[in-house]
Design a protein around this motif. Structure first.
Motif, PDB file in Angstrom:
ATOM      1  N   GLY A  49       0.790  -1.229   0.000  1.00 18.48           N
ATOM      2  CA  GLY A  49       0.000   0.000   0.000  1.00 18.48           C
ATOM      3  C   GLY A  49       0.818   1.272   0.000  1.00 18.48           C
ATOM      4  N   LEU A  50       2.143   1.133  -0.134  1.00 22.22           N
ATOM      5  CA  LEU A  50       2.993   2.329  -0.153  1.00 22.22           C
ATOM      6  C   LEU A  50       3.417   2.649  -1.582  1.00 22.22           C
ATOM      7  CD1 LEU A  50       4.712   1.299   3.066  1.00 22.22           C
ATOM      8  CD2 LEU A  50       3.888   3.621   2.681  1.00 22.22           C
ATOM      9  N   PRO A  51       3.769   3.903  -1.856  1.00 21.95           N
ATOM     10  CA  PRO A  51       4.104   4.254  -3.237  1.00 21.95           C
ATOM     11  C   PRO A  51       5.440   3.685  -3.705  1.00 21.95           C
ATOM     12  CG  PRO A  51       4.271   6.181  -1.810  1.00 21.95           C
ATOM     13  CD  PRO A  51       3.696   5.076  -0.991  1.00 21.95           C
ATOM     14  N   ASP A  52       6.331   3.353  -2.789  1.00 19.07           N
ATOM     15  CA  ASP A  52       7.694   2.965  -3.186  1.00 19.07           C
ATOM     16  C   ASP A  52       8.354   2.304  -1.969  1.00 19.07           C
ATOM     17  OD1 ASP A  52      10.125   2.774  -4.519  1.00 19.07           O
ATOM     18  OD2 ASP A  52      10.121   4.864  -5.201  1.00 19.07           O
TER      19      ASP A  52
ATOM     20  N   LEU B 230       8.053   5.328  16.136  1.00 13.76           N
ATOM     21  CA  LEU B 230       7.948   5.445  14.687  1.00 13.76           C
ATOM     22  C   LEU B 230       6.592   5.981  14.261  1.00 13.76           C
ATOM     23  CD1 LEU B 230       9.623   2.052  14.379  1.00 13.76           C
ATOM     24  CD2 LEU B 230      10.576   4.114  13.345  1.00 13.76           C
TER      25      LEU B 230
ATOM     26  N   VAL C  47       9.548   7.735   2.336  1.00 13.15           N
ATOM     27  CA  VAL C  47       9.674   7.131   1.003  1.00 13.15           C
ATOM     28  C   VAL C  47      10.416   8.103   0.081  1.00 13.15           C
ATOM     29  CG1 VAL C  47       7.587   5.725   1.298  1.00 13.15           C
ATOM     30  CG2 VAL C  47       7.424   7.935   0.165  1.00 13.15           C
ATOM     31  N   PRO C  48      10.964   7.601  -1.033  1.00 11.01           N
ATOM     32  CA  PRO C  48      11.787   8.453  -1.893  1.00 11.01           C
ATOM     33  C   PRO C  48      11.036   9.702  -2.357  1.00 11.01           C
ATOM     34  CG  PRO C  48      12.006   6.155  -2.549  1.00 11.01           C
ATOM     35  CD  PRO C  48      10.912   6.207  -1.523  1.00 11.01           C
TER      36      PRO C  48
ATOM     37  N   MET D 190      10.859  12.435  -0.499  1.00  7.32           N
ATOM     38  CA  MET D 190      10.551  13.273   0.665  1.00  7.32           C
ATOM     39  C   MET D 190      11.807  13.977   1.159  1.00  7.32           C
ATOM     40  SD  MET D 190       8.148  10.771   2.921  1.00  7.32           S
ATOM     41  CE  MET D 190       6.420  10.470   2.489  1.00  7.32           C
TER      42      MET D 190
ATOM     43  N   ASN E 264       8.188  16.045   4.806  1.00  7.82           N
ATOM     44  CA  ASN E 264       7.380  17.149   4.298  1.00  7.82           C
ATOM     45  C   ASN E 264       6.067  16.686   3.679  1.00  7.82           C
ATOM     46  OD1 ASN E 264       8.789  15.882   2.209  1.00  7.82           O
ATOM     47  ND2 ASN E 264       8.699  17.697   0.916  1.00  7.82           N
ATOM     48  N   ILE E 265       5.849  15.382   3.627  1.00  2.00           N
ATOM     49  CA  ILE E 265       4.622  14.901   2.992  1.00  2.00           C
ATOM     50  C   ILE E 265       3.644  14.364   4.028  1.00  2.00           C
ATOM     51  CG2 ILE E 265       3.682  13.362   1.226  1.00  2.00           C
ATOM     52  CD1 ILE E 265       5.651  15.291   0.003  1.00  2.00           C
TER      53      ILE E 265
END
Lengths: 388, 325, 139
Positions: free
Chosen positions: C53-56, C89, C94-95, C97, C124-125
């Motif tokens: 479910g993550l973009p990368d 955590l 992810v890449p 950011m 920042n996201i």
């Protein structure tokens, strides 16, 4: 015709309060309703009407079917979140006093902690016409209940003295009550001034212990005619007066455009109405359950109901008025700050207990009449309960 | 899960508490060595000479190189086998499998707490002795319903000296729904930088936000009786006229009330974040941000001057600055 | 190069550390995972991360720990001895950011000359990636 003494609360119940009820809101509502009927000595088939919040997720007919309630001839919902609390009484009294129904369940249940949490604000996807209203505030970041109340609070602090000390007193007195209430989420968990001052900042000037709980649970009260009430299990709790109001130039939580915002004119109107119906005055009120989503809102309501002059509530509170031996023992269950947050309906249950004489923290003095109020900042209301 | 099923599930679940992860302390595959430390330090951008500069280390108070404390757990990791063949079974994987079989397939590391008692030196072999220390009662979090489990690992060197401990907390939960499938092509998509939450634009308010996009703050005015009103609405409350135009605000104002937002923080907003009710010179009020000032210096009654600014990639908003006295 | 290490007496509760911006790249994530011997495919195979479910690919915990530790030892100097590293955590890195790491001294333990620095890393996201504390013994 006045509605004074025409109707009475005859059954009350809360489920347990928790952070994770482990069951559906429907089940919580059904349990509270069943237990309130049992408390009254009534059967499900005696019920012919229901009132709840527009925000409640449990459908009247689902609840009726779950509990085994038969034919319904009255059902009504009240809008504006916690502002609906005593609105449930308002609707029920009108229906019973006018003969439209005879026995009404007022209910509210929510998984307010394990399900949707109100503290997350209005930042999610908004699907209602409400969105345009919130749209004047969300772009600037003002989008949680604490933030809207903090805006009024800052103004009130500016115009009064010792407001911060009074906020602590409210939070602290209520926690002392909760610490002695086994049903409260903060049972046996008092706090100190240091704890209060060092608590997390939520929205300045409000810190964590100025804010109510988020909790799971259900509450129900049964209202029927005064006549029928006399033959039931407990001492009837008469409804002496009940007001509901939205003052001019009102927005839901964001009425920032009135000449002064450090006051709640909607509650002034509700108080006037309830006093008029009942013939009571502030001097006749012995105890109170005042809606306490945040500490400062208790102060403004004390002024609305005439217990003190405008902008003098901090001194009233600091004189010890809210304590068990004070002028107006208030939120003796611990309130929503420290017992549980069931949108004010657990407060109606407590107010009825105070009249019955069965609060876990029943004050030593005789309690004849008790005030109970709804959430403020929104259209609101309040009810005066007393012996029949 | 029925109440009976849950009771049976939990009865067995809590028998895992206290079980060791490995039958006996597990020895690191490699002794602490300069090559792996250098590799780590390069990637992490860590130029600490205590890890990689032997010459400096020799003259330091320690007299020799040490391993980065944050590497403690790395030495005993399984390595490439995890990718090639999957994680080998141990006490923890048995527990994870037990959770998975009962639907608690979600897994989220939440906390790692390390304490250090001695520094690992070049040549040290590290032995990991780990147990399942704790399993919580059932909890509900934003992720879903589940249980926190905590392992406790103790690391000792070849002479039995305690190097450090690690407590690792994981939430095992029932995922609310299947995770959304992102980027089916496999190529990474551009990440969308969050912006402020906008007002939806309808018939009664859209014109105001359209003007804001062009740098103007307008105030609605009744054409019949000239009364100003904000926020906009379709009818004048004074004379019931539906004819209106608008005037442009000079954005001269005074702070009527204000708050500082702390919690929760919302993505797309810059903190510290001050929101104020501002009385405009025209006589209406507006809610906006006060910027260019420390929060403790904001006061009710303070004069402010607004200008419409681009606050993020997609948002134009009036922002108010203190007026120099 | 001359390396300085902070003296315990020179540090006060409330001292702030200079903020550090870290570009989160695919390289940092994958190489960080390998440098900590974490060969879980979700840290180097985008498809596996996407199925979660993550973009990368997303940063592994040991890299987050390393970055938090480094942030504090960069400030304290190399003679400081790390006593504790506690990380809570939050949202994944992810890449693409940028993570901003900030810190403030929160506690001083006079008996042991140990200072504790509260550290947060926000991207920042999605906001908070990690928050926690690093305790170091100073000279």
């Amino acid at each position: 015709m006045s509605i004074c003494d025409k109707t009475a609360i005859v059954g009350i119940a809360n489920t347990e309060f928790s952070k994770n009820s482990g069951r559906s809101e429907l089940q919580l509502a059904a349990e509270a309703t069943r237990d309130a009927l049992a408390d009254a000595g009534l059967k499900p088939s005696d019920v012919d009407g229901m009132t709840t919040f527009t925000m409640d997720n449990t459908d009247e007919i689902e609840l009726a079917r779950a509990v085994g309630i038969g034919d319904l001839r009255f059902y009504s919902r009240v809008p504006h979140g916690g502002g609906a609390a005593t609105g449930l009484i308002h609707q029920a009294v009108m229906a019973v006093a006018s003969g439209m129904a005879e026995c009404i369940v007022c209910y509210r249940s929510l998984n307010g902690r394990s399900g949707h949490r109100y503290s997350s604000g209005v930042s999610g996807p908004l699907l209602t016409a409400d969105a345009i209203h919130w749209g004047w505030y969300t772009p600037y970041g003002l989008m949680t209940p604490a933030s809207w109340v903090a805006m009024y609070s800052q103004r009130y602090m500016h115009l009064t003295e010792q407001c911060q000390e009074a906020m602590f007193e409210i939070a602290h007195v209520q926690r002392e009550y909760a610490a002695k209430n086994p049903a409260a989420l903060f049972y046996e968990q008092p706090f100190t001034l240091d704890d209060y001052e060092n608590a997390k900042r939520i929205v300045s000037p409000l810190k964590l212990l100025d804010c109510c709980l988020e909790s799971d649970g259900g509450s129900a009260v049964i209202i029927t005619t005064a006549e029928r009430a006399k033959d039931l299990k407990h001492k009837p709790v008469a409804i002496k007066g009940v007001g509901q109001a939205a003052a001019a130039n009102m927005e839901s939580m964001t009425s920032f455009y009135r000449p002064e915002i450090a006051a709640i004119p909607s509650m002034d109107i509700a108080a006037r109405e309830a006093y008029q119906q009942s013939g009571l005055t502030p001097d006749d009120i012995d105890a109170a359950v005042i809606y306490d989503a945040f500490t400062p809102i208790v102060l403004w309501q004390l002024e609305s109901w005439g217990f003190c002059e405008s902008y003098k509530a901090p001194q009233f509170v600091l004189d010890g008025a809210l304590r068990s031996d004070g002028r107006l023992p208030t939120n003796t269950h611990g309130g929503q700050l420290s017992e549980a947050y069931i949108h004010g309906v657990n407060g109606i249950v407590e107010a009825a207990k105070l009249v019955r004489g069965s609060s876990v923290n029943q004050p030593a003095k005789h309690i004849e009449n008790v005030l109970v109020t709804s959430g403020v900042g929104v259209p609101t209301g309040g009810a005066l309960l007393g012996s029949l | 899960m029925t109440p009976e099923e849950r009771q049976a599930f939990e009865e067995e679940l809590y028998t895992f508490v206290g079980r060791p992860l490995h039958p006996e302390p597990k020895r690191s595959y490699d002794a602490v060595n300069e090559a792996m430390i250098r590799h780590w330090a390069e990637v992490m951008g860590d130029k600490n000479p205590a890890y990689t500069n032997a010459e400096w280390a020799a003259s330091s108070r320690r007299g020799e190189l040490i391993a980065p404390p944050a590497m403690m757990y790395a030495w005993n990791q399984e390595g490439y086998a995890v990718a090639a063949e999957g994680r080998p079974s141990d006490g923890l994987s048995d527990l994870v499998a037990y959770f998975d079989q009962h639907g608690f397939t979600g897994s989220l590391g939440t906390n790692v707490d390390q304490e250090f008692f001695a520094e690992a030196k070049i040549g040290d072999a590290l032995f990991e002795d780990a147990i399942i220390e704790e399993i919580s009662e059932q909890k509900v979090t934003a992720r879903g319903r589940g249980y926190f489990l905590q392992t406790l690992a103790k690391f000792t060197n070849q002479s039995g000296e305690l190097i450090g401990t690690q407590r690792f907390r994981v939430f095992k939960f029932i995922p609310p729904e299947a995770p959304p499938k992102a980027a089916a092509s496999g190529a990474s998509e551009e990440l969308e930088v969050p912006t402020r939450i906008h007002a939806p634009r309808g018939q009664d308010n859209g014109w105001w936000w359209d003007a804001c996009d062009e740098g103007k703050v307008l105030i609605q005015r009744c054409k019949n009786c000239q009364t100003l009103r904000h926020p906009p609405r379709p009818m004048c409350g004074e004379c019931q006229s539906t004819d209106w135009d608008s005037v442009q605000s000079t954005l001269d104002g005074e702070i009527f009330s204000f708050v500082e937002m702390h919690y929760p923080k919302f993505p797309g907003y810059k903190y510290p974040l001050i929101v104020a009710v501002i009385s405009l010179a025209e006589g209406t009020r507006i809610i906006s941000n006060v910027v260019g000032i420390d929060s403790q210096d904001v006061k009710i009654g303070m004069k402010v001057k607004g200008k419409v600014e681009q606050v993020d990639e997609k948002t134009m908003l009036p922002q108010f600055y203190p007026v120099e006295a | 190069m001359d390396y300085q290490t902070l003296k315990y007496a020179d540090v006060s509760v409330g001292d702030k550390l200079a903020a550090l911006d870290i570009d989160i790249s695919s390289s940092l994530i994958s190489c960080g995972a390998l440098a900590t011997r974490d060969f879980e495919p979700c840290h180097h195979v985008p498809k596996v991360a996407q199925d979660m479910g993550l973009p990368d690919v997303f940063m592994n915990i040991l890299t987050s720990q390393a970055l938090m530790a480094r942030f504090v030892t960069d400030w304290s100097g190399p003679e400081a001895v790390m006593k504790a590293l506690k990380v809570k955590l939050g949202a994944p890195n992810v890449p693409g950011m940028v993570m901003t790491v900030t810190g403030e001294v929160s506690e001083k333990d006079d008996d042991n000359r140990v200072v504790t620095v509260n550290v947060t890393g926000e991207n920042n996201i999605w906001g908070m990636h990690m928050e926690g504390s690093v305790s170091v013994q100073l000279l």
